[in-house]
Design a protein around this motif. Sequence first.
Motif, PDB file in Angstrom:
ATOM      1  N   TYR A 138      -2.052   0.679  29.761  1.00  0.00           N
ATOM      2  CA  TYR A 138      -2.741  -0.613  29.823  1.00  0.00           C
ATOM      3  C   TYR A 138      -4.253  -0.429  29.892  1.00  0.00           C
ATOM      4  CZ  TYR A 138       1.871  -2.493  31.117  1.00  0.00           C
ATOM      5  OH  TYR A 138       3.185  -2.830  31.155  1.00  0.00           O
ATOM      6  N   LEU A 139      -4.672   0.513  30.734  1.00  0.00           N
ATOM      7  CA  LEU A 139      -6.110   0.737  30.887  1.00  0.00           C
ATOM      8  C   LEU A 139      -6.722   1.333  29.625  1.00  0.00           C
ATOM      9  CD1 LEU A 139      -6.129   2.009  34.552  1.00  0.00           C
ATOM     10  CD2 LEU A 139      -7.020  -0.168  33.716  1.00  0.00           C
ATOM     11  N   ALA A 140      -5.990   2.179  28.928  1.00  0.00           N
ATOM     12  CA  ALA A 140      -6.495   2.743  27.680  1.00  0.00           C
ATOM     13  C   ALA A 140      -6.640   1.653  26.613  1.00  0.00           C
ATOM     14  CB  ALA A 140      -5.586   3.865  27.195  1.00  0.00           C
ATOM     15  N   VAL A 141      -5.671   0.755  26.556  1.00  0.00           N
ATOM     16  CA  VAL A 141      -5.781  -0.364  25.613  1.00  0.00           C
ATOM     17  C   VAL A 141      -6.954  -1.261  26.016  1.00  0.00           C
ATOM     18  CG1 VAL A 141      -4.613  -2.436  24.770  1.00  0.00           C
ATOM     19  CG2 VAL A 141      -3.388  -0.269  24.878  1.00  0.00           C
ATOM     20  N   SER A 142      -7.169  -1.448  27.325  1.00  0.00           N
ATOM     21  CA  SER A 142      -8.334  -2.213  27.784  1.00  0.00           C
ATOM     22  C   SER A 142      -9.627  -1.540  27.351  1.00  0.00           C
ATOM     23  CB  SER A 142      -8.314  -2.358  29.305  1.00  0.00           C
ATOM     24  OG  SER A 142      -7.179  -3.050  29.723  1.00  0.00           O
ATOM     25  N   ALA A 143      -9.656  -0.214  27.393  1.00  0.00           N
ATOM     26  CA  ALA A 143     -10.833   0.520  26.918  1.00  0.00           C
ATOM     27  C   ALA A 143     -11.048   0.281  25.425  1.00  0.00           C
ATOM     28  CB  ALA A 143     -10.695   2.006  27.219  1.00  0.00           C
ATOM     29  N   ALA A 144      -9.959   0.228  24.671  1.00  0.00           N
ATOM     30  CA  ALA A 144     -10.079  -0.054  23.240  1.00  0.00           C
ATOM     31  C   ALA A 144     -10.628  -1.461  23.012  1.00  0.00           C
ATOM     32  CB  ALA A 144      -8.722   0.114  22.558  1.00  0.00           C
ATOM     33  N   VAL A 145     -10.168  -2.419  23.804  1.00  0.00           N
ATOM     34  CA  VAL A 145     -10.693  -3.783  23.694  1.00  0.00           C
ATOM     35  C   VAL A 145     -12.181  -3.805  24.055  1.00  0.00           C
ATOM     36  CG1 VAL A 145     -10.549  -6.111  24.689  1.00  0.00           C
ATOM     37  CG2 VAL A 145      -8.468  -4.889  24.058  1.00  0.00           C
ATOM     38  N   GLY A 146     -12.559  -3.076  25.100  1.00  0.00           N
ATOM     39  CA  GLY A 146     -13.969  -2.981  25.468  1.00  0.00           C
ATOM     40  C   GLY A 146     -14.806  -2.377  24.355  1.00  0.00           C
ATOM     41  N   ALA A 147     -14.265  -1.365  23.677  1.00  0.00           N
ATOM     42  CA  ALA A 147     -14.991  -0.744  22.568  1.00  0.00           C
ATOM     43  C   ALA A 147     -15.145  -1.716  21.403  1.00  0.00           C
ATOM     44  CB  ALA A 147     -14.275   0.529  22.115  1.00  0.00           C
ATOM     45  N   VAL A 148     -14.110  -2.495  21.122  1.00  0.00           N
ATOM     46  CA  VAL A 148     -14.211  -3.492  20.044  1.00  0.00           C
ATOM     47  C   VAL A 148     -15.248  -4.554  20.402  1.00  0.00           C
ATOM     48  CG1 VAL A 148     -12.962  -5.336  18.855  1.00  0.00           C
ATOM     49  CG2 VAL A 148     -11.909  -3.089  19.123  1.00  0.00           C
ATOM     50  N   LEU A 149     -15.251  -5.001  21.665  1.00  0.00           N
ATOM     51  CA  LEU A 149     -16.268  -5.969  22.094  1.00  0.00           C
ATOM     52  C   LEU A 149     -17.672  -5.390  21.974  1.00  0.00           C
ATOM     53  CD1 LEU A 149     -14.568  -7.602  25.204  1.00  0.00           C
ATOM     54  CD2 LEU A 149     -15.017  -8.659  22.976  1.00  0.00           C
ATOM     55  N   ALA A 150     -17.824  -4.116  22.352  1.00  0.00           N
ATOM     56  CA  ALA A 150     -19.130  -3.465  22.210  1.00  0.00           C
ATOM     57  C   ALA A 150     -19.538  -3.407  20.740  1.00  0.00           C
ATOM     58  CB  ALA A 150     -19.094  -2.065  22.817  1.00  0.00           C
ATOM     59  N   ALA A 151     -18.580  -3.151  19.850  1.00  0.00           N
ATOM     60  CA  ALA A 151     -18.883  -3.122  18.413  1.00  0.00           C
ATOM     61  C   ALA A 151     -19.289  -4.506  17.907  1.00  0.00           C
ATOM     62  CB  ALA A 151     -17.677  -2.610  17.633  1.00  0.00           C
ATOM     63  N   ILE A 152     -18.637  -5.542  18.405  1.00  0.00           N
ATOM     64  CA  ILE A 152     -18.948  -6.908  17.965  1.00  0.00           C
ATOM     65  C   ILE A 152     -20.343  -7.325  18.424  1.00  0.00           C
ATOM     66  CG2 ILE A 152     -18.320  -9.341  18.304  1.00  0.00           C
ATOM     67  CD1 ILE A 152     -15.366  -8.375  18.376  1.00  0.00           C
ATOM     68  N   PHE A 153     -20.688  -6.989  19.669  1.00  0.00           N
ATOM     69  CA  PHE A 153     -21.940  -7.471  20.250  1.00  0.00           C
ATOM     70  C   PHE A 153     -23.101  -6.479  20.160  1.00  0.00           C
ATOM     71  CE2 PHE A 153     -18.799 -10.108  22.516  1.00  0.00           C
ATOM     72  CZ  PHE A 153     -19.308 -11.363  22.193  1.00  0.00           C
ATOM     73  N   ILE A 154     -22.952  -5.394  19.410  1.00  0.00           N
ATOM     74  CA  ILE A 154     -23.964  -4.344  19.384  1.00  0.00           C
ATOM     75  C   ILE A 154     -25.311  -4.850  18.867  1.00  0.00           C
ATOM     76  CG2 ILE A 154     -23.380  -3.418  17.103  1.00  0.00           C
ATOM     77  CD1 ILE A 154     -24.388  -1.359  20.160  1.00  0.00           C
ATOM     78  N   ASP A 155     -25.338  -5.824  18.001  1.00  0.00           N
ATOM     79  CA  ASP A 155     -26.598  -6.344  17.464  1.00  0.00           C
ATOM     80  C   ASP A 155     -26.889  -7.765  17.939  1.00  0.00           C
ATOM     81  OD1 ASP A 155     -27.261  -4.037  15.994  1.00  0.00           O
ATOM     82  OD2 ASP A 155     -25.855  -4.623  14.415  1.00  0.00           O
ATOM     83  N   SER A 156     -26.308  -8.161  19.086  1.00  0.00           N
ATOM     84  CA  SER A 156     -26.439  -9.540  19.570  1.00  0.00           C
ATOM     85  C   SER A 156     -27.513  -9.727  20.627  1.00  0.00           C
ATOM     86  CB  SER A 156     -25.098 -10.021  20.137  1.00  0.00           C
ATOM     87  OG  SER A 156     -24.120 -10.034  19.148  1.00  0.00           O
ATOM     88  N   GLY A 157     -28.318  -8.750  20.881  1.00  0.00           N
ATOM     89  CA  GLY A 157     -29.351  -8.862  21.901  1.00  0.00           C
ATOM     90  C   GLY A 157     -29.043  -7.976  23.090  1.00  0.00           C
ATOM     91  N   LEU A 158     -30.080  -7.672  23.852  1.00  0.00           N
ATOM     92  CA  LEU A 158     -29.970  -6.702  24.930  1.00  0.00           C
ATOM     93  C   LEU A 158     -29.003  -7.133  26.028  1.00  0.00           C
ATOM     94  CD1 LEU A 158     -30.921  -4.021  26.056  1.00  0.00           C
ATOM     95  CD2 LEU A 158     -32.832  -5.230  27.129  1.00  0.00           C
ATOM     96  N   LEU A 159     -28.984  -8.398  26.395  1.00  0.00           N
ATOM     97  CA  LEU A 159     -28.083  -8.853  27.465  1.00  0.00           C
ATOM     98  C   LEU A 159     -26.622  -8.603  27.108  1.00  0.00           C
ATOM     99  CD1 LEU A 159     -27.597 -10.282  30.157  1.00  0.00           C
ATOM    100  CD2 LEU A 159     -27.528 -12.427  28.870  1.00  0.00           C
ATOM    101  N   TRP A 160     -26.215  -8.992  25.906  1.00  0.00           N
ATOM    102  CA  TRP A 160     -24.822  -8.801  25.496  1.00  0.00           C
ATOM    103  C   TRP A 160     -24.485  -7.326  25.329  1.00  0.00           C
ATOM    104  CZ3 TRP A 160     -21.410 -12.253  26.413  1.00  0.00           C
ATOM    105  CH2 TRP A 160     -21.781 -13.592  26.440  1.00  0.00           C
ATOM    106  N   VAL A 161     -25.423  -6.556  24.829  1.00  0.00           N
ATOM    107  CA  VAL A 161     -25.204  -5.112  24.701  1.00  0.00           C
ATOM    108  C   VAL A 161     -24.989  -4.499  26.072  1.00  0.00           C
ATOM    109  CG1 VAL A 161     -26.332  -2.934  24.106  1.00  0.00           C
ATOM    110  CG2 VAL A 161     -26.413  -4.837  22.510  1.00  0.00           C
TER     111      VAL A 161
END
Length: 168
Positions: A59-82
Amino acid sequence: VGLWMASMLYPIVLEDHGVNASDEYFLMLQWAAIEPVAIVIIMFLMGQSWATRRSFIAYLAVSAAVGAVLAAIFIDSGLLWVHITQILLRLVAVCPYELFYIYAAELLPTSHRNQGVSFGNSITKFMAVIVPLVFIPVYRLNHAAPYLIVAFTTTAAAGIMFMVAPDV
């Protein structure tokens, strides 16, 4: 891989967003301070009876994958979201790693556990050398790509762990 990738890539991401050295240090302190929170979460999860250690790691590994996808989505959205997504990724990437030490202690006899944990730590040191050589050029090509690679590898590791590891 996710933990090492985030550790060496986050300062580069901050530099790309124009953060100066003193502010970068302050943001990195916040980012590093999330690890004790992860340990408290692990201590809480260990007391729960509704799931096994193996399923917690998955479960935690899948949560890490979700966190990585969110980081990929928000990587160019501004410093706060990054910053928020990097802290989330750090939190969920640390949890499976910390839980593995508890799982290994319950699963393996002392002689095998010492060899296994030592081997695992050696691999993490080796990956700490290899990952920057791979992820920095990939990040320069596409800012989201390293996070998507981490999401894929973390999900694959969770699936393998869930299928082959014994339950404790």
